[in-house]
Design an enzyme around this catalytic site. Structure first.
Site, PDB file in Angstrom:
ATOM      1  N   ARG A  49       0.916  -1.231   0.097  1.00 47.10           N
ATOM      2  CA  ARG A  49      -0.118   0.070  -0.054  1.00 47.10           C
ATOM      3  C   ARG A  49       0.831   1.265   0.147  1.00 47.10           C
ATOM      4  NH1 ARG A  49      -2.487  -2.348   5.488  1.00 47.10           N
ATOM      5  NH2 ARG A  49      -0.198  -2.593   5.449  1.00 47.10           N
ATOM      6  N   LYS A 159       8.592 -17.933   6.937  1.00 43.49           N
ATOM      7  CA  LYS A 159       8.485 -18.508   8.295  1.00 43.49           C
ATOM      8  C   LYS A 159       8.104 -17.051   9.185  1.00 43.49           C
ATOM      9  CE  LYS A 159      12.589 -17.170  10.675  1.00 43.49           C
ATOM     10  NZ  LYS A 159      13.226 -17.292  11.732  1.00 43.49           N
ATOM     11  N   HIS A 189      15.204 -20.612   5.005  1.00 41.77           N
ATOM     12  CA  HIS A 189      16.509 -20.228   4.179  1.00 41.77           C
ATOM     13  C   HIS A 189      17.635 -21.014   4.525  1.00 41.77           C
ATOM     14  CE1 HIS A 189      17.150 -17.743   7.374  1.00 41.77           C
ATOM     15  NE2 HIS A 189      18.445 -17.533   7.255  1.00 41.77           N
ATOM     16  N   GLU A 227      23.754 -16.309  18.168  1.00 41.61           N
ATOM     17  CA  GLU A 227      23.917 -15.057  17.603  1.00 41.61           C
ATOM     18  C   GLU A 227      24.287 -14.115  18.514  1.00 41.61           C
ATOM     19  OE1 GLU A 227      20.088 -13.672  15.957  1.00 41.61           O
ATOM     20  OE2 GLU A 227      19.638 -15.684  15.879  1.00 41.61           O
ATOM     21  N   ASP A 246      11.225 -19.186  17.086  1.00 46.71           N
ATOM     22  CA  ASP A 246      11.888 -18.349  15.712  1.00 46.71           C
ATOM     23  C   ASP A 246      13.064 -19.092  15.366  1.00 46.71           C
ATOM     24  OD1 ASP A 246      12.028 -16.011  14.262  1.00 46.71           O
ATOM     25  OD2 ASP A 246      13.931 -15.324  15.583  1.00 46.71           O
ATOM     26  N   HIS A 251      14.843 -23.929  11.955  1.00 46.15           N
ATOM     27  CA  HIS A 251      16.435 -23.840  11.500  1.00 46.15           C
ATOM     28  C   HIS A 251      16.764 -25.178  12.371  1.00 46.15           C
ATOM     29  CE1 HIS A 251      15.671 -20.096   9.724  1.00 46.15           C
ATOM     30  NE2 HIS A 251      15.881 -19.261  10.686  1.00 46.15           N
ATOM     31  N   LYS A 351      20.678 -15.739  21.820  1.00 41.58           N
ATOM     32  CA  LYS A 351      20.961 -14.276  21.330  1.00 41.58           C
ATOM     33  C   LYS A 351      22.038 -13.718  22.394  1.00 41.58           C
ATOM     34  CE  LYS A 351      16.887 -13.085  18.554  1.00 41.58           C
ATOM     35  NZ  LYS A 351      17.835 -12.855  17.546  1.00 41.58           N
TER      36      LYS A 351
HETATM   37  N1  LIG Z   1      13.141  -9.357   7.352  1.00 44.56           N
HETATM   38  C1  LIG Z   1      13.688 -10.611   7.410  1.00 44.56           C
HETATM   39  O1  LIG Z   1      14.739 -10.459   7.177  1.00 44.56           O
HETATM   40  C2  LIG Z   1      12.597 -11.881   7.391  1.00 44.56           C
HETATM   41  C3  LIG Z   1      13.397 -13.041   7.765  1.00 44.56           C
HETATM   42  C4  LIG Z   1      12.869 -14.373   7.555  1.00 44.56           C
HETATM   43  C5  LIG Z   1      11.336 -14.131   7.716  1.00 44.56           C
HETATM   44  N2  LIG Z   1      10.547 -13.103   7.422  1.00 44.56           N
HETATM   45  C6  LIG Z   1       9.302 -13.070   7.430  1.00 44.56           C
HETATM   46  O2  LIG Z   1       8.866 -12.370   6.181  1.00 44.56           O
HETATM   47  C7  LIG Z   1       7.518 -11.562   6.309  1.00 44.56           C
HETATM   48  C8  LIG Z   1       7.809 -10.535   6.003  1.00 44.56           C
HETATM   49  O3  LIG Z   1       8.689  -9.602   6.797  1.00 44.56           O
HETATM   50  P1  LIG Z   1       9.218  -8.105   6.827  1.00 44.56           P
HETATM   51  O4  LIG Z   1      10.419  -8.187   7.821  1.00 44.56           O
HETATM   52  O5  LIG Z   1       9.619  -7.733   5.085  1.00 44.56           O
HETATM   53  O6  LIG Z   1       7.968  -7.509   7.218  1.00 44.56           O
HETATM   54  P2  LIG Z   1       7.587  -5.887   6.758  1.00 44.56           P
HETATM   55  O7  LIG Z   1       9.017  -5.103   6.753  1.00 44.56           O
HETATM   56  O8  LIG Z   1       6.861  -5.497   7.845  1.00 44.56           O
HETATM   57  O9  LIG Z   1       7.150  -6.079   5.586  1.00 44.56           O
HETATM   58  C9  LIG Z   1       5.576  -6.565   5.469  1.00 44.56           C
HETATM   59  C10 LIG Z   1       5.266  -5.971   4.180  1.00 44.56           C
HETATM   60  O10 LIG Z   1       3.842  -6.296   4.024  1.00 44.56           O
HETATM   61  C11 LIG Z   1       3.067  -5.625   3.585  1.00 44.56           C
HETATM   62  N3  LIG Z   1       1.435  -5.478   3.720  1.00 44.56           N
HETATM   63  C12 LIG Z   1       1.035  -5.795   5.209  1.00 44.56           C
HETATM   64  N4  LIG Z   1      -0.308  -5.909   5.364  1.00 44.56           N
HETATM   65  C13 LIG Z   1      -0.710  -5.544   3.898  1.00 44.56           C
HETATM   66  C14 LIG Z   1      -2.073  -5.332   3.130  1.00 44.56           C
HETATM   67  N5  LIG Z   1      -2.900  -5.312   4.044  1.00 44.56           N
HETATM   68  N6  LIG Z   1      -1.821  -5.274   1.825  1.00 44.56           N
HETATM   69  C15 LIG Z   1      -0.603  -5.027   1.185  1.00 44.56           C
HETATM   70  N7  LIG Z   1       0.481  -5.276   1.916  1.00 44.56           N
HETATM   71  C16 LIG Z   1       0.451  -5.371   2.944  1.00 44.56           C
HETATM   72  C17 LIG Z   1       3.514  -4.143   4.091  1.00 44.56           C
HETATM   73  O11 LIG Z   1       3.488  -3.276   2.719  1.00 44.56           O
HETATM   74  P3  LIG Z   1       2.747  -1.725   2.792  1.00 44.56           P
HETATM   75  O12 LIG Z   1       3.110  -1.440   4.067  1.00 44.56           O
HETATM   76  O13 LIG Z   1       3.262  -1.319   1.652  1.00 44.56           O
HETATM   77  O14 LIG Z   1       1.345  -2.074   2.726  1.00 44.56           O
HETATM   78  C18 LIG Z   1       4.929  -4.487   4.191  1.00 44.56           C
HETATM   79  O15 LIG Z   1       5.872  -3.979   3.264  1.00 44.56           O
HETATM   80  C19 LIG Z   1       7.222 -12.185   7.708  1.00 44.56           C
HETATM   81  O16 LIG Z   1       6.451 -13.086   7.751  1.00 44.56           O
HETATM   82  C20 LIG Z   1       8.659 -12.387   8.352  1.00 44.56           C
HETATM   83  O17 LIG Z   1       8.289 -13.345   9.561  1.00 44.56           O
HETATM   84  C21 LIG Z   1      11.326 -12.025   7.347  1.00 44.56           C
END
Ligand SMILES: NC(=O)c1ccc[n+]([C@@H]2O[C@H](COP(=O)([O-])OP(=O)(O)OC[C@H]3O[C@@H](n4cnc5c(N)ncnc54)[C@H](OP(=O)(O)O)[C@@H]3O)[C@@H](O)[C@H]2O)c1
Length: 501
Positions: A49, A159, A189, A227, A246, A251, A351
């Site tokens: 969004r 995850k 991963h 970590e 987590d 993992h 951690k």
């Molecule tokens: N970050 C990492 O390194 C990592 C590692 C392993 C797993 N994960 C997993 O990957 C997933 C994403 O993590 P993240 O860290 O990238 O989270 P994040 O930064 O909060 O990103 C989530 C995204 O989801 C979008 N979103 C949420 N509700 C929405 C809606 N109703 N409509 C459209 N878009 C929506 C948001 O986009 P807008 O704000 O633009 O709407 C936001 O960019 C999670 O399940 C997390 O557990 C992340």
């Protein structure tokens, strides 16, 4: 990395502006592009969004790739070519009509590019958004039935996959309301890491190790995921999650499966995953008393890392000052099968440990007779095989050798293989490998439904016992140490000790 020719498909990243897309997914896709693994026609469509249009997403992804990518400085020409693949469709994934609009946009793009309409939907979104999105994908007609020949539709789910056994089952049911199992790619991963894949190659691609890989020769196994960082601004997330969910549920148990599984009948998705599920099902169920005896919870208090003072967990932003959430977990697991009966597997994740290290250490039994006893050599250290998953990826074997000189003295020495020395050149990021496998429809390195649920079954049992028995000693380890005293006692009780990697 898959050697077959690139697959022409549309890649849709839900959460296209999020942290995962910026840090991992788009940099990995850029590398796949640079090395010729993406088909000429392939496009990548972001959704969310918060981004205005294609131009804004391209600019923000360029900055992300410059910051998190492998190609430094950024190859401008390669970026220009790659950016023509990038599009952004603004919308709310929970609003059904936004998905209908997206369908029209995807079809127009696919027609323009000559794409067949096969689509990989990457769900880089909060866990609570997965079920509504899946329903909306189905309702908008964005999922091709597997029975119909022609274009395919697949989803990659990140995850955490559920919060406990009941929620993982419910999520699987919701996903299976729209997708068949072979369309679902649950990512961990760790399985995309070269070193994790090498565990099986090391065991099964060589003649000399596998005969020793069993209860006759192995004394015990230790798996460590440590970590040095704390919760890094993710206090709110961690308060709800904790390290057992987590890191251990996914993992650590995946690493356990790699070490403990039987050789699969073939290196193909279901054969490999069948063997992993068998390992998880062979883990001995624990009574509440056994959980309390064989697990340890820890939480870090203030201390120092590399000489720098760091705050305790309860002082981190968005963490309760009375939090009982664990940032360290140790767990003694028994695998009741023919190969491993009586060989304990000690698992730990933490951690704010002294260093970042993931390793599997296999300690072998000592020789049956202390032959050198009369010469003053009373005890001999056991042989230890260490599979270093990260960093400093490699494999080391510790064994006894005679010290040079006129007397008989035995010292422990190390034979060491380092990836960086043996294989020069680019190492592939886990996400590159996994994205490519998902494009090719190869789910060997992705978790199957029964695998995820079997892992949750054991973890949920521990969580339930922990919830009913809140700890009274937290925080119980200082930042920069190897965890609570109780974890040392868990090992000492068995006459063993944790390694100091
Ligand atoms: N970050 C990492 O390194 C990592 C590692 C392993 C797993 N994960 C997993 O990957 C997933 C994403 O993590 P993240 O860290 O990238 O989270 P994040 O930064 O909060 O990103 C989530 C995204 O989801 C979008 N979103 C949420 N509700 C929405 C809606 N109703 N409509 C459209 N878009 C929506 C948001 O986009 P807008 O704000 O633009 O709407 C936001 O960019 C999670 O399940 C997390 O557990 C992340």
């Amino acid at each position: 990395m898959s050697s077959s020719s690139p697959v022409a498909a549309t890649i849709v990243i839900f959460g296209g502006a999020g942290d995962l897309a910026r840090r991992k997914l788009v940099p990995a896709l850029f590398d796949l592009h640079r090395f010729g693994h993406l088909a000429r026609e392939t496009v990548i469509v972001g959704n969310g969004r918060s981004v205005e249009d294609d131009a804004a997403w391209r600019a923000s992804m360029k900055a992300a790739v410059a910051e998190f990518g492998h190609d430094t400085p950024l190859d401008e020409a390669a970026w220009e070519a790659f950016s023509t693949r990038l599009f952004f469709h603004r919308g709310d994934l929970k609003a059904a009509h936004d998905l209908v609009e997206m369908k029209a946009r995807l079809e127009a793009l696919e027609k323009e590019r000559g794409l067949p309409g096969s689509r990989l939907y990457y769900l880089a979104i909060p866990p609570s958004a997965i079920a509504p999105l899946v329903v909306n994908l189905g309702a908008a007609g964005l999922v091709h039935p597997v029975e119909t020949p022609g274009p395919w539709s697949r989803i990659v789910v990140e995850k955490p996959f559920g919060h406990d056994l009941a929620s993982a089952r419910a999520l699987n049911d919701e996903i299976h309301g729209v997708f068949r199992e072979r369309q679902v790619f649950r990512i961990d991963h760790y399985l995309g890491k070269e070193t994790t894949q090498n565990v099986l190659v090391f065991r099964l691609g060589n003649g000399i190790f596998e005969p020793l890989w069993n209860r006759r020769y192995v004394d015990h196994v230790q798996i460590t995921v440590a970590e040095s960082i704390g919760v890094e601004g993710r206090g709110r997330f961690f308060e709800e999650t904790g390290i057992l969910r987590d890191i251990v549920q996914n993992h650590v148990l995946q690493l356990l499966c790699q070490v403990a599984m039987e050789p699969p009948v073939a290196f193909e998705p279901n054969a490999v995953r069948d063997e992993k599920v068998k390992v998880l099902r062979s883990i001995r169920p624990q009574t509440p008393e056994e959980v309390l005896r064989d697990t340890v919870r820890g939480q870090y208090g203030a201390g120092s890392i590399d000489g720098q003072p760091v705050p305790g967990y309860r002082q981190e932003p968005n963490v309760s000052p009375a939090s009982l959430r664990e940032t360290y977990a140790a767990w003694k697991v028994q695998i009741d099968n023919w190969r491993w009966a009586g060989v304990p597997f000690y698992l730990r994740a933490g951690k704010r440990m002294p260093k970042r290290v993931t390793e599997i250490a296999i300690t072998f039994k000592t020789p049956p007779i202390a032959l050198f006893r009369k010469t003053g050599v009373l005890t001999q250290e056991p042989n230890v095989l260490i599979l270093r998953i990260q960093p400093d990826e490699g494999i080391a074997l510790r064994f006894g050798a005679k010290q040079p000189g006129p007397t008989m003295k035995v010292d422990t020495v190390k034979m060491d293989f380092r990836y960086a020395d043996a294989f020069a050149g680019k190492t592939h990021d886990a996400y590159e490998r996994l994205l490519l496998d998902a494009l090719h429809g190869d789910s060997t390195l992705f978790a199957r439904r029964d695998e995820v649920e079997a892992a949750w079954e054991h973890v949920t049992n521990v969580l339930d016992v922990w919830r009913g028995n809140p700890p009274s000693d937290l925080p119980n380890y200082e930042c920069g140490t190897w965890g609570p005293e109780a974890a040392m006692e868990l090992m000492a009780r068995d006459g063993r000790r944790w390694r100091r990697p």
